[in-house]
Design a protein around this motif. Structure first.
Motif, PDB file in Angstrom:
ATOM      1  N   ARG A 217       0.831  -1.206   0.000  1.00 17.50           N
ATOM      2  CA  ARG A 217       0.000   0.000   0.000  1.00 17.50           C
ATOM      3  C   ARG A 217       0.868   1.260   0.000  1.00 17.50           C
ATOM      4  O   ARG A 217       0.556   2.243  -0.685  1.00 17.50           O
ATOM      5  CB  ARG A 217      -0.924  -0.014   1.216  1.00 17.50           C
ATOM      6  N   GLN A 218       1.970   1.220   0.756  1.00 17.89           N
ATOM      7  CA  GLN A 218       2.840   2.394   0.814  1.00 17.89           C
ATOM      8  C   GLN A 218       3.528   2.648  -0.523  1.00 17.89           C
ATOM      9  O   GLN A 218       3.653   3.794  -0.962  1.00 17.89           O
ATOM     10  CB  GLN A 218       3.878   2.216   1.924  1.00 17.89           C
TER      11      GLN A 218
ATOM     12  N   ARG B 115       2.398   1.704  -3.483  1.00 18.31           N
ATOM     13  CA  ARG B 115       1.374   2.124  -4.439  1.00 18.31           C
ATOM     14  C   ARG B 115       1.000   3.582  -4.205  1.00 18.31           C
ATOM     15  O   ARG B 115       0.837   4.359  -5.149  1.00 18.31           O
ATOM     16  CB  ARG B 115       0.146   1.224  -4.310  1.00 18.31           C
ATOM     17  N   GLU B 116       0.861   3.954  -2.943  1.00 17.69           N
ATOM     18  CA  GLU B 116       0.486   5.332  -2.613  1.00 17.69           C
ATOM     19  C   GLU B 116       1.596   6.310  -2.995  1.00 17.69           C
ATOM     20  O   GLU B 116       1.341   7.428  -3.444  1.00 17.69           O
ATOM     21  CB  GLU B 116       0.184   5.441  -1.116  1.00 17.69           C
ATOM     22  N   SER B 117       2.847   5.878  -2.814  1.00 19.12           N
ATOM     23  CA  SER B 117       3.984   6.744  -3.095  1.00 19.12           C
ATOM     24  C   SER B 117       4.182   6.974  -4.592  1.00 19.12           C
ATOM     25  O   SER B 117       4.557   8.064  -5.010  1.00 19.12           O
ATOM     26  CB  SER B 117       5.254   6.125  -2.502  1.00 19.12           C
TER      27      SER B 117
ATOM     28  N   GLY C  26       1.899   5.633  -7.227  1.00 18.38           N
ATOM     29  CA  GLY C  26       0.733   5.487  -8.081  1.00 18.38           C
ATOM     30  C   GLY C  26       0.668   4.152  -8.802  1.00 18.38           C
ATOM     31  O   GLY C  26      -0.220   3.920  -9.606  1.00 18.38           O
TER      32      GLY C  26
END
Length: 210
Positions: free
Chosen positions: A12-13, A15-17, A19
């Protein structure tokens, strides 16, 4: 540990960082030498060792395909084999993605395996700058020479004590109007404690030296 959110999985980190636009998360984790990238991606940070967390952050930074990457001692918690793998990966990134890397390290041997140019600092000041191989072969500043002399490799004489820099003598001089290295320098001259040295062309290589 402080660079990762303890409540979010690695996947998740990342992907969030980034995209999720620059390739598979598992592929990037695998490229940094992490075994079982699927498990790593779904783990929380506290489930990973310090070296694993370090490689996760390197993967996260490289996944963004930056134009400039500042790598501050990125291999300190890694063994020699993994260090070589990470350096190879940084070289590939620089070549493939045209990324400029500012590599901060105390180890000139590591710098020599990655950098094109080196900038040697002492007390926050530039003391020497030039092509890495030129500086390693013909260091012009006594601090650069001291760092190089303190390196240890398999060809070193094991009976010879490893050279060290002498301790700073107190009280320190006013470095605003003097050479900051004067209290430790083996070739100090009277002017060194009265005049702040300027960067000038080095006679032994094509760079500059204070």
């Amino acid at each position: 540990m402080s660079a990762l959110n303890p409540t979010m999985t690695i996947r998740r980190q990342m992907r969030e960082s980034n995209g999720g636009a620059n390739g598979s998360i598992e592929d990037w984790l695998s490229r940094t030498g992490l075994p079982d990238p699927d498990r790593i991606a779904d783990a929380l940070p506290h489930r990973l060792s310090g070296g694993q967390r370090q490689r996760v952050l390197i993967a996260m930074a490289m996944m963004a395909r930056p134009k400039v990457l500042i790598a501050d001692e990125p291999t300190t918690a890694l063994d020699v084999t993994m260090q070589a793998q990470i350096l190879d990966l940084l070289r590939d990134l620089a070549r493939e993605q045209q990324t400029a890397i500012l590599f901060v390290t105390h180890d000139l041997s590591v710098a020599a395996s990655l950098a094109d140019r080196v900038l040697v600092l002492y007390a926050g000041r530039i003391v020497e700058m030039g092509r890495i191989q030129d500086v390693i072969q013909n260091a012009a500043h006594p601090y650069s020479a001291g760092l190089l002399a303190a390196r240890f490799d398999l060809d070193s004489d094991r009976q010879r004590p490893l050279p060290t820099l002498p301790p700073e003598r107190r009280p320190t001089i006013n470095t605003e109007n003097a050479c900051a290295y004067a209290t430790r320098c083996p070739i100090v001259q009277p002017d060194c404690t009265a005049i702040r040295p300027r960067l000038e062309p080095a006679s032994v290589h094509g760079g500059v030296v204070a």
